[in-house]
Design an enzyme around this catalytic site. Sequence first.
Site, PDB file in Angstrom:
ATOM      1  N   PRO A  86       9.910  -4.187   1.014  1.00  0.00           N
ATOM      2  CA  PRO A  86      10.915  -3.631   0.121  1.00  0.00           C
ATOM      3  C   PRO A  86      10.420  -2.481  -0.733  1.00  0.00           C
ATOM      4  CG  PRO A  86      10.275  -5.839  -0.572  1.00  0.00           C
ATOM      5  CD  PRO A  86       9.703  -5.618   0.791  1.00  0.00           C
ATOM      6  N   ASN A  87      11.275  -1.506  -0.882  1.00  0.00           N
ATOM      7  CA  ASN A  87      11.116  -0.335  -1.748  1.00  0.00           C
ATOM      8  C   ASN A  87      10.136   0.701  -1.206  1.00  0.00           C
ATOM      9  OD1 ASN A  87      12.949  -1.189  -3.845  1.00  0.00           O
ATOM     10  ND2 ASN A  87      11.437  -2.751  -4.335  1.00  0.00           N
ATOM     11  N   ARG A 104       9.660   8.356  -5.875  1.00  0.00           N
ATOM     12  CA  ARG A 104       9.704   7.747  -7.212  1.00  0.00           C
ATOM     13  C   ARG A 104       8.285   7.337  -7.590  1.00  0.00           C
ATOM     14  NH1 ARG A 104      14.297   8.946  -6.593  1.00  0.00           N
ATOM     15  NH2 ARG A 104      16.251   7.837  -6.889  1.00  0.00           N
ATOM     16  N   TYR A 118       2.205   5.628  -6.889  1.00  0.00           N
ATOM     17  CA  TYR A 118       2.231   5.547  -5.427  1.00  0.00           C
ATOM     18  C   TYR A 118       2.000   6.881  -4.721  1.00  0.00           C
ATOM     19  CZ  TYR A 118       4.028   0.861  -6.341  1.00  0.00           C
ATOM     20  OH  TYR A 118       4.174  -0.431  -6.776  1.00  0.00           O
ATOM     21  N   ASN A 164       2.234  -3.990   4.963  1.00  0.00           N
ATOM     22  CA  ASN A 164       2.397  -3.838   3.516  1.00  0.00           C
ATOM     23  C   ASN A 164       3.716  -4.496   3.174  1.00  0.00           C
ATOM     24  OD1 ASN A 164       2.660  -3.268   0.854  1.00  0.00           O
ATOM     25  ND2 ASN A 164       2.279  -1.070   1.027  1.00  0.00           N
ATOM     26  N   ALA A 187       6.461  -6.225  -2.625  1.00  0.00           N
ATOM     27  CA  ALA A 187       6.458  -7.338  -3.585  1.00  0.00           C
ATOM     28  C   ALA A 187       6.526  -8.707  -2.895  1.00  0.00           C
ATOM     29  CB  ALA A 187       7.600  -7.174  -4.574  1.00  0.00           C
ATOM     30  N   GLU A 236      -3.723  -6.609   6.020  1.00  0.00           N
ATOM     31  CA  GLU A 236      -2.850  -6.372   4.862  1.00  0.00           C
ATOM     32  C   GLU A 236      -3.276  -5.082   4.172  1.00  0.00           C
ATOM     33  OE1 GLU A 236      -2.692  -9.704   2.152  1.00  0.00           O
ATOM     34  OE2 GLU A 236      -2.056  -8.428   0.474  1.00  0.00           O
ATOM     35  N   HIS A 254      -2.350  -2.139   0.939  1.00  0.00           N
ATOM     36  CA  HIS A 254      -1.588  -1.758  -0.250  1.00  0.00           C
ATOM     37  C   HIS A 254      -2.007  -0.369  -0.696  1.00  0.00           C
ATOM     38  CE1 HIS A 254       0.128  -5.692  -0.664  1.00  0.00           C
ATOM     39  NE2 HIS A 254      -1.067  -6.185  -0.428  1.00  0.00           N
ATOM     40  N   ARG A 295      -3.626  -3.927 -11.573  1.00  0.00           N
ATOM     41  CA  ARG A 295      -2.209  -3.943 -11.973  1.00  0.00           C
ATOM     42  C   ARG A 295      -1.845  -5.249 -12.691  1.00  0.00           C
ATOM     43  NH1 ARG A 295       1.710  -1.461  -7.834  1.00  0.00           N
ATOM     44  NH2 ARG A 295       2.798  -1.261  -9.826  1.00  0.00           N
TER      45      ARG A 295
HETATM   46  O1  CA2 Z   1       0.569  -1.098  -3.715  1.00  0.00           O
HETATM   47  C1  CA2 Z   1       1.309  -1.485  -2.806  1.00  0.00           C
HETATM   48  O2  CA2 Z   1       1.258  -1.027  -1.666  1.00  0.00           O
HETATM   49  C2  CA2 Z   1       2.385  -2.536  -3.105  1.00  0.00           C
HETATM   50  O3  CA2 Z   1       2.536  -3.355  -1.946  1.00  0.00           O
HETATM   51  C3  CA2 Z   1       3.650  -1.770  -3.378  1.00  0.00           C
HETATM   52  C4  CA2 Z   1       4.810  -2.667  -3.824  1.00  0.00           C
HETATM   53  C5  CA2 Z   1       4.385  -3.577  -4.960  1.00  0.00           C
HETATM   54  O4  CA2 Z   1       5.446  -4.476  -5.259  1.00  0.00           O
HETATM   55  C6  CA2 Z   1       3.141  -4.360  -4.612  1.00  0.00           C
HETATM   56  O5  CA2 Z   1       2.778  -5.163  -5.722  1.00  0.00           O
HETATM   57  C7  CA2 Z   1       2.002  -3.423  -4.269  1.00  0.00           C
HETATM   58  C8  CA2 Z   1       5.948  -1.838  -4.344  1.00  0.00           C
HETATM   59  C9  CA2 Z   1       6.460  -0.848  -3.424  1.00  0.00           C
HETATM   60  C10 CA2 Z   1       7.362   0.013  -4.220  1.00  0.00           C
HETATM   61  O6  CA2 Z   1       7.214   1.268  -3.693  1.00  0.00           O
HETATM   62  C11 CA2 Z   1       7.709   2.279  -4.379  1.00  0.00           C
HETATM   63  C12 CA2 Z   1       7.259   3.490  -3.981  1.00  0.00           C
HETATM   64  C13 CA2 Z   1       7.684   4.594  -4.628  1.00  0.00           C
HETATM   65  C14 CA2 Z   1       8.574   4.492  -5.668  1.00  0.00           C
HETATM   66  C15 CA2 Z   1       9.028   3.246  -6.070  1.00  0.00           C
HETATM   67  C16 CA2 Z   1       8.600   2.132  -5.412  1.00  0.00           C
END
Ligand code: CA2
Length: 151
Positions: free
Chosen positions: A14-15, A22, A27, A79, A82, A103, A105, A112
Amino acid sequence: VKAGPRRILVLNGPNLNLLGQREPEIYGRTTLAEVVARLEALGDELGVAVEHHQSNHEGELIDRVHEAMAEPVDGLLVNAGAYTHTSIALRDALLGAGLPFVEVHLSNLARREPFRHQSLLADAALGVVQGFGPLSYELGLRALVALLPPR
Ligand code: CA2
């Protein structure tokens, strides 16, 4: 018959579709399409076929793992976003599939919030690469391919 190249499924949760659009301070500015393009190019270099699936839905990610089992895919680069921290169901699917996975990230989870410090997938993974932005995926793909069992 000659076997085709080994198949690697890159699974993004997700996301991650928002990548590069964003929160660039966390990121980065690289988009998901750019990450996938790099992995496809690296796959060519390593002699594997790279496929990609992103979903914002837990059940869809699980369905994709089940499909990977049947296809068959040889390994996964995951990946889970969340869902890494919450999804026993995705963990069960990955363990059930019995396919090797790495895995990855973008961010270093140890730096974090505490709720990101636990991964429900990590102990089932071959290994975890985190904190290197898009490079985490490339390093993860290299490690996965290097560790695939011979066939
Ligand atoms: O660091 C990572 O790759 C995460 O898997 C990214 C997830 C986060 O929930 C994990 O704890 C760590 C979030 C992805 C959200 O991605 C976005 C990217 C750009 C803008 C907003 C969200």
